[in-house]
Design a protein around this motif. Sequence first.
Motif, PDB file in Angstrom:
ATOM      1  N   GLU A 125      -0.304 -24.796  29.477  1.00 30.67           N
ATOM      2  CA  GLU A 125      -1.052 -26.028  29.689  1.00 30.67           C
ATOM      3  C   GLU A 125      -0.870 -26.549  31.110  1.00 30.67           C
ATOM      4  OE1 GLU A 125      -0.946 -27.739  25.096  1.00 30.67           O
ATOM      5  OE2 GLU A 125       0.622 -28.313  26.512  1.00 30.67           O
ATOM      6  N   ARG A 126       0.348 -26.403  31.666  1.00 35.79           N
ATOM      7  CA  ARG A 126       0.580 -26.838  33.055  1.00 35.79           C
ATOM      8  C   ARG A 126      -0.251 -26.010  34.026  1.00 35.79           C
ATOM      9  NH1 ARG A 126       6.034 -26.778  31.386  1.00 35.79           N
ATOM     10  NH2 ARG A 126       6.444 -24.982  32.711  1.00 35.79           N
ATOM     11  N   ARG A 127      -0.339 -24.717  33.787  1.00 38.03           N
ATOM     12  CA  ARG A 127      -1.146 -23.856  34.667  1.00 38.03           C
ATOM     13  C   ARG A 127      -2.623 -24.225  34.576  1.00 38.03           C
ATOM     14  NH1 ARG A 127       1.769 -18.022  33.662  1.00 38.03           N
ATOM     15  NH2 ARG A 127       3.492 -18.393  35.098  1.00 38.03           N
ATOM     16  N   GLN A 128      -3.104 -24.547  33.393  1.00 39.48           N
ATOM     17  CA  GLN A 128      -4.506 -24.963  33.230  1.00 39.48           C
ATOM     18  C   GLN A 128      -4.770 -26.273  33.972  1.00 39.48           C
ATOM     19  OE1 GLN A 128      -4.882 -25.084  28.959  1.00 39.48           O
ATOM     20  NE2 GLN A 128      -5.433 -22.913  28.811  1.00 39.48           N
ATOM     21  N   MET A 129      -3.813 -27.207  33.921  1.00 37.47           N
ATOM     22  CA  MET A 129      -3.985 -28.486  34.631  1.00 37.47           C
ATOM     23  C   MET A 129      -3.991 -28.250  36.144  1.00 37.47           C
ATOM     24  SD  MET A 129      -1.852 -31.339  32.469  1.00 37.47           S
ATOM     25  CE  MET A 129      -0.325 -30.464  32.383  1.00 37.47           C
ATOM     26  N   ASP A 130      -3.100 -27.376  36.625  1.00 38.14           N
ATOM     27  CA  ASP A 130      -3.051 -27.065  38.052  1.00 38.14           C
ATOM     28  C   ASP A 130      -4.355 -26.418  38.502  1.00 38.14           C
ATOM     29  OD1 ASP A 130      -0.519 -28.101  38.255  1.00 38.14           O
ATOM     30  OD2 ASP A 130       0.497 -26.142  38.157  1.00 38.14           O
ATOM     31  N   ALA A 131      -4.876 -25.504  37.700  1.00 39.98           N
ATOM     32  CA  ALA A 131      -6.142 -24.840  38.048  1.00 39.98           C
ATOM     33  C   ALA A 131      -7.284 -25.840  38.059  1.00 39.98           C
ATOM     34  CB  ALA A 131      -6.433 -23.713  37.054  1.00 39.98           C
ATOM     35  N   PHE A 132      -7.259 -26.807  37.176  1.00 39.06           N
ATOM     36  CA  PHE A 132      -8.303 -27.825  37.107  1.00 39.06           C
ATOM     37  C   PHE A 132      -8.269 -28.725  38.341  1.00 39.06           C
ATOM     38  CE2 PHE A 132      -9.765 -32.058  35.707  1.00 39.06           C
ATOM     39  CZ  PHE A 132     -11.062 -31.734  35.380  1.00 39.06           C
TER      40      PHE A 132
END
Length: 136
Positions: A125-132
């Motif tokens: 989830e942290r990686r998805q937020m960073d990518a967003f």
Amino acid sequence: MSSPADQKQPAADGGLRIDKWLWYARVTKSRSLAQKLAIGGHVRLNKEKISSASKVVRIGDVLTITLERKILVLKVQQLGTRRGPFVEAQTLYEDLSPKPVPREEGVEGVVPQRDSGAGRPTKRERRQMDAFRKVD
């Protein structure tokens, strides 16, 4: 001198050592752990605390055993002659243990349980937020 066949038989007076019975009933993983449990004062035989692993258990006795996270109350139905499978071990006793108390909402001293997905995000989830956030 007694032979190994004699050691497997219950005592002549119709009883069995408490450490052997606990091991046969699969309360503990080994007989030495059953001995430590009995010597440590974690076992009561008919409401009386025992301090010896050689106490004799008889049919009809009630054992109260305190383990790490629960209390077992077992009534001896059979003595047993070996440490068999779990299904066979269950025939040695009747479980009289109290049912666990359900947790109530808002009671002091009880930590509320979080809903799944609440709290700290997972690595994914942290990686998805960073990518967003990095979208240009």
